[in-house]
Design a protein around this motif. Structure first.
Motif, PDB file in Angstrom:
ATOM      1  N   LEU A 100      14.805  39.042   6.303  1.00 24.90           N
ATOM      2  CA  LEU A 100      14.370  40.116   6.424  1.00 24.90           C
ATOM      3  C   LEU A 100      12.691  39.850   6.977  1.00 24.90           C
ATOM      4  CD1 LEU A 100      14.286  43.304   5.202  1.00 24.90           C
ATOM      5  CD2 LEU A 100      12.908  41.845   2.839  1.00 24.90           C
ATOM      6  N   LYS A 101      12.198  39.228   6.643  1.00 23.61           N
ATOM      7  CA  LYS A 101      10.694  38.732   7.804  1.00 23.61           C
ATOM      8  C   LYS A 101      10.580  38.349   8.873  1.00 23.61           C
ATOM      9  CE  LYS A 101       6.338  35.412   7.409  1.00 23.61           C
ATOM     10  NZ  LYS A 101       6.795  34.158   7.364  1.00 23.61           N
ATOM     11  N   TYR A 102      11.794  37.999   9.457  1.00 24.05           N
ATOM     12  CA  TYR A 102      11.809  38.108  10.722  1.00 24.05           C
ATOM     13  C   TYR A 102      12.519  39.041  11.430  1.00 24.05           C
ATOM     14  CZ  TYR A 102      11.145  33.059   9.120  1.00 24.05           C
ATOM     15  OH  TYR A 102      10.193  32.116   8.485  1.00 24.05           O
ATOM     16  N   SER A 103      13.740  39.868  10.946  1.00 19.86           N
ATOM     17  CA  SER A 103      13.939  41.042  11.754  1.00 19.86           C
ATOM     18  C   SER A 103      12.345  42.139  11.789  1.00 19.86           C
ATOM     19  CB  SER A 103      14.882  41.400  10.682  1.00 19.86           C
ATOM     20  OG  SER A 103      16.132  40.491  10.914  1.00 19.86           O
ATOM     21  N   PHE A 104      11.898  41.937  10.621  1.00 20.95           N
ATOM     22  CA  PHE A 104      10.853  43.297  10.236  1.00 20.95           C
ATOM     23  C   PHE A 104       9.674  43.245  10.491  1.00 20.95           C
ATOM     24  CE2 PHE A 104      14.888  44.642   8.250  1.00 20.95           C
ATOM     25  CZ  PHE A 104      14.805  45.527   8.885  1.00 20.95           C
ATOM     26  N   ALA A 105       9.184  42.072  10.437  1.00 22.72           N
ATOM     27  CA  ALA A 105       7.549  41.831   9.968  1.00 22.72           C
ATOM     28  C   ALA A 105       6.469  42.526  10.708  1.00 22.72           C
ATOM     29  CB  ALA A 105       6.920  40.171   9.344  1.00 22.72           C
ATOM     30  N   ASN A 106       7.201  42.387  11.916  1.00 26.38           N
ATOM     31  CA  ASN A 106       5.999  43.177  13.431  1.00 26.38           C
ATOM     32  C   ASN A 106       5.892  44.465  13.352  1.00 26.38           C
ATOM     33  OD1 ASN A 106       4.781  40.492  13.683  1.00 26.38           O
ATOM     34  ND2 ASN A 106       6.744  39.968  15.353  1.00 26.38           N
ATOM     35  N   MET A 107       7.658  45.109  12.456  1.00 31.05           N
ATOM     36  CA  MET A 107       7.883  46.932  12.553  1.00 31.05           C
ATOM     37  C   MET A 107       6.675  47.170  11.729  1.00 31.05           C
ATOM     38  SD  MET A 107      11.743  47.112  12.952  1.00 31.05           S
ATOM     39  CE  MET A 107      12.049  47.072  14.570  1.00 31.05           C
ATOM     40  N   VAL A 108       6.325  47.100  10.932  1.00 31.77           N
ATOM     41  CA  VAL A 108       5.263  47.483   9.539  1.00 31.77           C
ATOM     42  C   VAL A 108       4.477  47.344   9.463  1.00 31.77           C
ATOM     43  CG1 VAL A 108       7.574  47.499   8.525  1.00 31.77           C
ATOM     44  CG2 VAL A 108       6.553  45.990   7.797  1.00 31.77           C
TER      45      VAL A 108
END
Length: 165
Positions: A100-108
């Protein structure tokens, strides 16, 4: 229905109308409280990513998403567009730091991993402002920490009620 609307828009409109039906089901898009303008929604029944997808799709305000971690690798890419356009912060709770972190941390605007639901709710309370929605939609089973989604949802509800006390 209006013929000029796309099929996707028509489907979303129908889903939004049916959301009121879910409000009567405990732990499924259940509005727990509104605290300082922030709505807290219990969606503990979302035990898979399809359910979380549906829930995120219905949100019309900026979302702080509380998700549960899983030792199983999940296809989070299916949520990418919804996270990009609807989620401002993600709080993942549980023993595993998932993809989850690797999928979205840079998007939010914010990402946090917490060990417990208590810590996740506390962080959401610190981050939430104005017209936000805190959506507790785990997207995974509850067996690592709870007997079932009902127990997990009751725990979330209790934690939010303490914030409102």
């Amino acid at each position: 229905m209006n013929k000029t609307k796309s099929l996707k828009d028509q489907m979303l409109e129908a889903r939004k109308k049916s959301m009121s039906l879910f409000a009567d089901i405990a732990h499924r898009l259940e509005s727990v409280a509104e605290i300082n303008g922030v709505e807290w929604i219990n969606d503990s029944k979302a035990t898979d990513l399809d359910s979380t997808y549906y829930s995120l799709e219905l949100m019309e305000k900026p979302v702080i998403w509380i998700a549960a971690s899983s030792e199983v690798e999940l296809p989070y890419s299916m949520l990418e567009k919804l996270v990009k356009y609807k989620v401002k912060q993600i709080i993942c709770f549980g023993a595993y730091e998932t993809n989850l972190k690797y999928s979205f941390a840079n998007m939010v605007d914010g990402y946090a991993h917490k060990s417990t639901l208590e810590e996740a709710v506390e962080t959401a309370s610190e981050w939430a402002e104005g017209d936000d929605v805190v959506l507790f939609s785990p997207g995974t089973s509850s067996f690592a920490l709870y007997e079932n989604y009902r127990e997990r949802g009751e725990h979330f509800r209790t934690l939010v009620e303490k914030l409102d006390a």
